[in-house]
Design an enzyme around this catalytic site. Sequence first.
Site, PDB file in Angstrom:
ATOM      1  N   GLY B  38       0.861  -1.165   0.000  1.00  0.00           N
ATOM      2  CA  GLY B  38       0.000   0.000   0.000  1.00  0.00           C
ATOM      3  C   GLY B  38       0.897   1.214   0.000  1.00  0.00           C
ATOM      4  O   GLY B  38       2.111   1.082   0.147  1.00  0.00           O
ATOM      5  N   ASP B 117       8.101  -4.696   4.629  1.00  0.00           N
ATOM      6  CA  ASP B 117       7.400  -3.436   4.400  1.00  0.00           C
ATOM      7  C   ASP B 117       7.945  -2.844   3.110  1.00  0.00           C
ATOM      8  O   ASP B 117       9.130  -2.552   3.004  1.00  0.00           O
ATOM      9  CB  ASP B 117       7.689  -2.523   5.599  1.00  0.00           C
ATOM     10  N   ASN B 172      -8.700  -0.038   5.214  1.00  0.00           N
ATOM     11  CA  ASN B 172      -8.201   0.782   6.316  1.00  0.00           C
ATOM     12  C   ASN B 172      -8.915   2.142   6.354  1.00  0.00           C
ATOM     13  O   ASN B 172      -9.603   2.520   5.412  1.00  0.00           O
ATOM     14  CB  ASN B 172      -6.686   0.968   6.136  1.00  0.00           C
ATOM     15  N   GLY B 479      36.962   1.289 -38.464  1.00  0.00           N
ATOM     16  CA  GLY B 479      38.072   2.048 -39.039  1.00  0.00           C
ATOM     17  C   GLY B 479      39.354   1.959 -38.238  1.00  0.00           C
ATOM     18  O   GLY B 479      40.335   2.633 -38.541  1.00  0.00           O
ATOM     19  N   LYS B 482      41.084  -3.272 -38.065  1.00  0.00           N
ATOM     20  CA  LYS B 482      40.916  -4.691 -37.752  1.00  0.00           C
ATOM     21  C   LYS B 482      41.052  -5.568 -38.999  1.00  0.00           C
ATOM     22  O   LYS B 482      41.838  -6.514 -39.037  1.00  0.00           O
ATOM     23  CB  LYS B 482      39.534  -4.945 -37.121  1.00  0.00           C
ATOM     24  N   SER B 550      32.581  -5.829 -32.240  1.00  0.00           N
ATOM     25  CA  SER B 550      32.215  -6.501 -30.974  1.00  0.00           C
ATOM     26  C   SER B 550      32.402  -5.575 -29.776  1.00  0.00           C
ATOM     27  O   SER B 550      33.309  -5.772 -28.971  1.00  0.00           O
ATOM     28  CB  SER B 550      32.993  -7.802 -30.795  1.00  0.00           C
TER      29      SER B 550
END
Lengths: 303, 639
Positions: B38, B117, B172, B479, B482, B550
């Site tokens: 609540g 709670d 309540n 670039g 690789k 990657s």
Amino acid sequence: MHRLTHLERLEAESIHIMREVVAEARKPVMLYSVGKDSAVMLHLAKKAFYPAPPPFPLLHVDTTWKFRDMYDLREKAASDAGMDLLVWHNSEAQSRGINPFDHGSVHTDMWKTEGLKQALDHYGFDAAFGGARRDEEKSRAKERIFSFRSNAHGWDPKNQRPELWNLYNAKMAKGESIRVFPLSNWTELDIWQYIMAESIEIVPLYFAARRPTYIHDGGLFMADDLDRLEKVMGRRPEITERSIRFRTLGCFPLTGAVESEAATLAEVVQEMLLATTSERQGRVIDQDDGGAGMEKKKQEGYF
Amino acid sequence: MADSSSPTYQADRLIAEDIEAYLEQHQNKSMLRFITCGSVDDGKSTLIGRLLYDSKMIFEDQLDALEADSKRIGTQGQEIDFALLVDGLAAEREQGITIDVAYRFFATEKRKFIVADTPGHEQYTRNMATGASTADLAVILVDARKGVLVQTRRHSYIAHLLGIRHIVLAVNKMDLVNYDPAIFEGIVAEYQTFAATIGIENFTAIPLSGFKGDNVASAPSANTPWYSGPSLIEHLENADLSNERAQAGAFRMPVQWVNRPDLDFRGFCGLITSGTVRPGDAVRVVPSGKTSTIKSIVTSGGDLDEAVAGQSVTVTLADEVDCSRGDVIAAADDPPQSSDQFEATVVWMNDEALKPGRGYWLKLASQTVSASVREPKYEINVNTLDHLAAKTLELNAIGVVELQTDRPITFEAYAESRALGGFILIDKITHATVAAGMLHFSLRRAQNVHWQALDVTREDHAALKNQRPAVLWFTGLSGAGKSTIANIVARKLHRMNRHTFLLDGDNVRHGLNKDLGFTEADRIENIRRVGEVARLMADAGLIVVTAFISPFRAERQLVRQMLPPGEFIEVHIDTPLSVAEARDVKGLYKKARQGQLKNFTGIDSPYEAPESPEIRIDTTSMTPEDAAEHIVRHVIGGW
């Protein structure tokens, strides 16, 4: 059907937690303060790993100001359990003569907070069991069972891991460590009931007896080592014999006694249940900085 | 205030007069864990504060502080603000809200209670799922003036999802509607209609005032003579417990730890999750399927005749069977199943959203395995319960997913067993607990696809080629160089009579991965597939050279883990972004800067550099030829 009592369920949970840590951590240790919660935690560890001794050492981060009865029980408890006992003194605090009279909260910070960090770093422990309970103090109600500390041992309340079911995530990067609280869900009454049910040995100071006492800053203290007190206080305090006991144990000049006639476990529990002040009130530490004292200390690395 | 002196909790007289009798009584309490749901406005903290107060869990010094605080920052004027008792962390106190799960304790003569709670505001899902996971009962608070709200539905749904069987509808603040029975009954009728739609078969509705105390300790309160049900405390004291219900099930004990103090003793330690066990019982170790019988249940106080669900025990077996952490010791004639593909409901708990395809650690009971989650089948809107299409799950989202583990795990459906059906997901890099999940069932595929043992092994393939297989995994910005360097490496190795194959990013996207785009999820899947292909080629004995941006550490780590130790060689082609962008060989940076290319690494998508790659090439200080020579020497030199 076999109905489990609340103590049996708490015991099962604590044992499960300890076994998880031993299975997943690289190098665990149990912080042992010689108090009643430590006594229960040690007893549970013995049960968890029986018939083997618990597969980790006990570590006492000492301030040199504990009660003599505590030092006596410390040695006995470790040897009864078949465990190694490591005692750590912060050498800087020692050489600078840091004491509870002249240095107040610096005493706790240097000996305990700094001492604990030093000891964990020195031995390379990555998991440390502590006997804290969630019912002790408001900010602890939200503490996890596995509490993560950064490289510098800091505790960040925003960066803790959710704990679901009884699945604990003990994955750590190098340099990180966890504090583990197997007694999180125990209350003070549970601790006492378990001590009774399992006949666990605790420091005699928890039971009332006639002891030498003095009044300091409005509090009632026990003169455990009068010569040393005199040296540090610069005067011999006025000693009166009273029937006292302790609800919590720490450094003798910082731990307030209560006048009491409760000499048996049942009487102690009775007194506790009828008590009108909370347990930690006898310790000076929580009253620093208003109600937020403990929380601040925790962020700085105090247990 | 109404009757706070109910005999249920006030045991002062017995404590004072006969402490032994009191302690005897309290040694035999049971324990119930429950959750309250609540918002602050529903008076939840006030109700919990009242439970603590009425059960004497509050000491005089705390009460003094409470009275002072109530006047200073309380919301109840000069009256005691019980809510202040249960607010903890300093920052939260100042903001006047609770933001996490707090655990509170109180006891009556029959039971000890642990109350979780949890807050009712927007960050509720994660916290509530956490609190609900250990609860047997949920108290769902409704403000009598407001009735069933969206959040009432949300709380009920999460409680039901986490397997809570006892729902209490606590209506309540009845004092603020003059204890009008018509209002109470209207709310109950509305809730009943809703509850049935989510599968809540029954619930207990109680009219309350946490502030005044009506129907909290005893019922009916003088203000609600029309109410004939139990008080909240009475109901909490009598609800049945899941650990007792679990005793009726088949025996299961996930093995946490094997205790071997010497060669003569081998004890298996664990928490019994269901059933009962006695010496002589026939058991089966899952997943191996080996059977044995229980020889003894060992404790420091002597061997036991019987142990039940909820106890942590150490058992020994009559036979020497393989059994270690992660295995489950179970009733021989009724063991749980194993599988590696599942459907599950997942609650996402981390700021970083689910990455479909990424490997996470999955922890279930004492098993920890690697698992990947597919794109969600759907997300559930917790307010409307509608199913929404979703590509991922963000913090506090709940979705239904399929997941796959790298090896079979022993499980049961969550509806049957929280202990063997509930799991957490852990990020492999940050180690954060990112999600909690509940298994529904195994997808049949796993049960029908078995691993085929091959006669010609990977060692045979490698031996024939007279080389050690490896995967040279190039990673770096677009670039960076690789492909250029990878080509030279492949050429050099080829000349040295090594069997190689170059997998290039652009080429793979023309075929194998042409269905994938450049979203984060697609990029993860791209790398996963390339990793699988690289592994197959390494199995065939080849030295594989790959050239992919990657960008994510987790995926590179995933590929590393697919291969035997030492075979994954991470090569970081380290070129500063400014240099790569200045080169801009393919003109892609320009397009990305102009916004024509989305999710471009380094521009609007992150690149996570390797922390300790096997090889790092600084292209600002090395020519491609020198770099290739360096890499080849590393690869060949090691042999």
